[in-house]
Design a protein around this motif. Structure first.
Motif, PDB file in Angstrom:
ATOM      1  N   VAL A  70       2.520 107.937 -63.736  1.00 44.88           N
ATOM      2  CA  VAL A  70       1.882 108.498 -64.926  1.00 44.88           C
ATOM      3  C   VAL A  70       2.919 109.439 -65.507  1.00 44.88           C
ATOM      4  CG1 VAL A  70      -0.018 109.859 -65.831  1.00 44.88           C
ATOM      5  CG2 VAL A  70      -0.434 108.287 -63.936  1.00 44.88           C
ATOM      6  N   ASP A  71       3.377 109.124 -66.713  1.00 41.02           N
ATOM      7  CA  ASP A  71       4.460 109.878 -67.347  1.00 41.02           C
ATOM      8  C   ASP A  71       3.939 110.739 -68.486  1.00 41.02           C
ATOM      9  OD1 ASP A  71       6.126 108.477 -65.641  1.00 41.02           O
ATOM     10  OD2 ASP A  71       6.852 107.090 -67.178  1.00 41.02           O
ATOM     11  N   ALA A  72       4.727 111.733 -68.848  1.00 36.14           N
ATOM     12  CA  ALA A  72       4.439 112.613 -69.991  1.00 36.14           C
ATOM     13  C   ALA A  72       3.029 113.189 -69.932  1.00 36.14           C
ATOM     14  CB  ALA A  72       4.667 111.859 -71.310  1.00 36.14           C
ATOM     15  N   LEU A  73       2.570 113.498 -68.730  1.00 38.22           N
ATOM     16  CA  LEU A  73       1.212 114.005 -68.533  1.00 38.22           C
ATOM     17  C   LEU A  73       1.120 115.450 -69.012  1.00 38.22           C
ATOM     18  CD1 LEU A  73      -1.621 113.544 -67.376  1.00 38.22           C
ATOM     19  CD2 LEU A  73      -0.729 114.229 -65.153  1.00 38.22           C
ATOM     20  N   LYS A  74       0.170 115.683 -69.906  1.00 36.38           N
ATOM     21  CA  LYS A  74      -0.034 117.032 -70.445  1.00 36.38           C
ATOM     22  C   LYS A  74      -1.523 117.329 -70.474  1.00 36.38           C
ATOM     23  CE  LYS A  74       3.974 116.995 -73.463  1.00 36.38           C
ATOM     24  NZ  LYS A  74       4.426 115.759 -74.028  1.00 36.38           N
ATOM     25  N   PHE A  75      -1.874 118.512 -70.008  1.00 34.12           N
ATOM     26  CA  PHE A  75      -3.242 119.017 -70.120  1.00 34.12           C
ATOM     27  C   PHE A  75      -3.168 120.239 -71.025  1.00 34.12           C
ATOM     28  CE2 PHE A  75      -3.218 116.840 -66.013  1.00 34.12           C
ATOM     29  CZ  PHE A  75      -4.295 115.991 -66.193  1.00 34.12           C
ATOM     30  N   GLN A  76      -3.777 120.144 -72.209  1.00 33.03           N
ATOM     31  CA  GLN A  76      -3.647 121.209 -73.194  1.00 33.03           C
ATOM     32  C   GLN A  76      -4.861 122.136 -73.259  1.00 33.03           C
ATOM     33  OE1 GLN A  76      -3.020 117.844 -73.991  1.00 33.03           O
ATOM     34  NE2 GLN A  76      -1.174 117.725 -75.194  1.00 33.03           N
ATOM     35  N   ILE A  77      -6.045 121.566 -73.391  1.00 32.56           N
ATOM     36  CA  ILE A  77      -7.273 122.359 -73.548  1.00 32.56           C
ATOM     37  C   ILE A  77      -8.278 121.874 -72.510  1.00 32.56           C
ATOM     38  CG2 ILE A  77      -9.195 122.948 -75.083  1.00 32.56           C
ATOM     39  CD1 ILE A  77      -7.344 122.441 -77.457  1.00 32.56           C
ATOM     40  N   ILE A  78      -8.913 122.806 -71.808  1.00 36.23           N
ATOM     41  CA  ILE A  78      -9.874 122.417 -70.772  1.00 36.23           C
ATOM     42  C   ILE A  78     -11.089 121.707 -71.377  1.00 36.23           C
ATOM     43  CG2 ILE A  78      -9.154 124.242 -69.184  1.00 36.23           C
ATOM     44  CD1 ILE A  78     -11.690 125.779 -69.979  1.00 36.23           C
ATOM     45  N   VAL A  79     -11.701 120.857 -70.563  1.00 36.86           N
ATOM     46  CA  VAL A  79     -12.932 120.156 -70.931  1.00 36.86           C
ATOM     47  C   VAL A  79     -14.064 120.801 -70.139  1.00 36.86           C
ATOM     48  CG1 VAL A  79     -14.165 117.952 -70.908  1.00 36.86           C
ATOM     49  CG2 VAL A  79     -11.694 117.993 -71.352  1.00 36.86           C
ATOM     50  N   GLN A  80     -15.114 121.179 -70.847  1.00 35.49           N
ATOM     51  CA  GLN A  80     -16.253 121.842 -70.226  1.00 35.49           C
ATOM     52  C   GLN A  80     -17.511 120.998 -70.354  1.00 35.49           C
ATOM     53  OE1 GLN A  80     -15.806 125.651 -72.409  1.00 35.49           O
ATOM     54  NE2 GLN A  80     -15.401 126.546 -70.398  1.00 35.49           N
ATOM     55  N   PRO A  81     -18.574 121.377 -69.627  1.00 34.65           N
ATOM     56  CA  PRO A  81     -19.841 120.640 -69.719  1.00 34.65           C
ATOM     57  C   PRO A  81     -20.348 120.562 -71.159  1.00 34.65           C
ATOM     58  CG  PRO A  81     -19.923 122.208 -67.906  1.00 34.65           C
ATOM     59  CD  PRO A  81     -18.656 122.487 -68.668  1.00 34.65           C
ATOM     60  N   ASN A  82     -20.965 119.440 -71.459  1.00 33.77           N
ATOM     61  CA  ASN A  82     -21.585 119.158 -72.757  1.00 33.77           C
ATOM     62  C   ASN A  82     -20.593 118.883 -73.882  1.00 33.77           C
ATOM     63  OD1 ASN A  82     -24.256 119.403 -71.699  1.00 33.77           O
ATOM     64  ND2 ASN A  82     -23.971 121.614 -71.753  1.00 33.77           N
ATOM     65  N   TYR A  83     -19.307 118.804 -73.588  1.00 34.09           N
ATOM     66  CA  TYR A  83     -18.332 118.401 -74.603  1.00 34.09           C
ATOM     67  C   TYR A  83     -18.500 116.911 -74.874  1.00 34.09           C
ATOM     68  CZ  TYR A  83     -15.277 122.593 -74.608  1.00 34.09           C
ATOM     69  OH  TYR A  83     -14.740 123.838 -74.755  1.00 34.09           O
ATOM     70  N   GLN A  84     -18.227 116.536 -76.109  1.00 33.42           N
ATOM     71  CA  GLN A  84     -18.045 115.131 -76.448  1.00 33.42           C
ATOM     72  C   GLN A  84     -16.563 114.965 -76.723  1.00 33.42           C
ATOM     73  OE1 GLN A  84     -20.610 113.839 -79.665  1.00 33.42           O
ATOM     74  NE2 GLN A  84     -21.935 112.891 -78.156  1.00 33.42           N
ATOM     75  N   VAL A  85     -15.915 114.103 -75.950  1.00 36.89           N
ATOM     76  CA  VAL A  85     -14.484 113.891 -76.125  1.00 36.89           C
ATOM     77  C   VAL A  85     -14.215 112.425 -76.424  1.00 36.89           C
ATOM     78  CG1 VAL A  85     -13.776 115.833 -74.679  1.00 36.89           C
ATOM     79  CG2 VAL A  85     -14.063 113.597 -73.650  1.00 36.89           C
ATOM     80  N   ASN A  86     -13.216 112.186 -77.226  1.00 36.00           N
ATOM     81  CA  ASN A  86     -12.778 110.828 -77.496  1.00 36.00           C
ATOM     82  C   ASN A  86     -11.615 110.522 -76.569  1.00 36.00           C
ATOM     83  OD1 ASN A  86     -14.644 110.498 -79.552  1.00 36.00           O
ATOM     84  ND2 ASN A  86     -13.222 111.113 -81.148  1.00 36.00           N
ATOM     85  N   LEU A  87     -11.662 109.348 -75.979  1.00 38.30           N
ATOM     86  CA  LEU A  87     -10.575 108.863 -75.134  1.00 38.30           C
ATOM     87  C   LEU A  87     -10.000 107.632 -75.812  1.00 38.30           C
ATOM     88  CD1 LEU A  87      -8.807 108.632 -72.610  1.00 38.30           C
ATOM     89  CD2 LEU A  87     -10.737 107.510 -71.459  1.00 38.30           C
ATOM     90  N   LEU A  88      -8.737 107.730 -76.222  1.00 40.58           N
ATOM     91  CA  LEU A  88      -8.031 106.610 -76.832  1.00 40.58           C
ATOM     92  C   LEU A  88      -7.084 106.023 -75.800  1.00 40.58           C
ATOM     93  CD1 LEU A  88      -7.265 104.854 -79.278  1.00 40.58           C
ATOM     94  CD2 LEU A  88      -5.555 106.600 -79.852  1.00 40.58           C
ATOM     95  N   LEU A  89      -7.269 104.742 -75.505  1.00 39.40           N
ATOM     96  CA  LEU A  89      -6.400 104.000 -74.592  1.00 39.40           C
ATOM     97  C   LEU A  89      -5.681 102.948 -75.427  1.00 39.40           C
ATOM     98  CD1 LEU A  89      -9.001 103.413 -71.751  1.00 39.40           C
ATOM     99  CD2 LEU A  89      -7.189 105.138 -71.785  1.00 39.40           C
ATOM    100  N   LYS A  90      -4.356 102.930 -75.344  1.00 41.67           N
ATOM    101  CA  LYS A  90      -3.589 102.051 -76.213  1.00 41.67           C
ATOM    102  C   LYS A  90      -2.467 101.373 -75.445  1.00 41.67           C
ATOM    103  CE  LYS A  90      -2.620 103.597 -80.359  1.00 41.67           C
ATOM    104  NZ  LYS A  90      -1.980 104.272 -81.508  1.00 41.67           N
ATOM    105  N   LYS A  91      -2.341 100.071 -75.646  1.00 41.21           N
ATOM    106  CA  LYS A  91      -1.247  99.311 -75.044  1.00 41.21           C
ATOM    107  C   LYS A  91       0.022  99.565 -75.845  1.00 41.21           C
ATOM    108  CE  LYS A  91       0.028  94.634 -73.680  1.00 41.21           C
ATOM    109  NZ  LYS A  91      -0.447  93.235 -73.592  1.00 41.21           N
ATOM    110  N   ILE A  92       1.075 100.013 -75.157  1.00 38.08           N
ATOM    111  CA  ILE A  92       2.370 100.238 -75.801  1.00 38.08           C
ATOM    112  C   ILE A  92       3.229  98.986 -75.629  1.00 38.08           C
ATOM    113  CG2 ILE A  92       4.471 101.625 -75.785  1.00 38.08           C
ATOM    114  CD1 ILE A  92       2.731 103.943 -74.724  1.00 38.08           C
TER     115      ILE A  92
END
Length: 118
Positions: A70-92
């Protein structure tokens, strides 16, 4: 005793053979919030990576047994309960996929999953 869940509620917003955009609703009773941390629950990065692998397999038919890094792994902002987050998965390319978690709070995490070409 609380009934814990291990995955968020998942809705497909967009899907093609090359990418998928998911909306994940993060429940309060998520197992991974247990003890991480009592004062302010946050979603551990290892759970986020587990979900990336799960959804790559489910929606893009990726064999996650072939992951070499797993390359270029970055965690910028924490995810907390009740958040709605979008997860984009893309083939390079055939052996590389990108992922990013974002929400109204900003960019939460991103990286690239690299597979063996064997």
């Amino acid at each position: 005793m609380t009934n814990f869940v291990y995955k968020p509620t998942c809705d497909v917003l967009e899907q093609s053979p090359e990418q998928v955009l998911l909306r994940l609703t993060i429940p309060e009773n998520l197992y991974y919030f247990q003890g991480h941390f009592p004062q302010a629950a946050i979603l551990p990065g290892v759970a986020q990576l587990d979900w990336v692998m799960h959804y790559l397999t489910q929606y893009l038919n990726v064999d996650c047994q072939k992951v070499v890094s797993v390359d270029a792994l970055k965690f910028q902002i924490i995810v907390q309960p009740n958040y709605q987050v979008n997860l984009l998965l893309k083939k390079i390319k055939d052996t590389k996929y990108s992922f990013s978690y974002s929400s109204e709070h900003g960019q939460h995490a991103s990286g690239k999953v690299v597979l063996t070409d064997e």
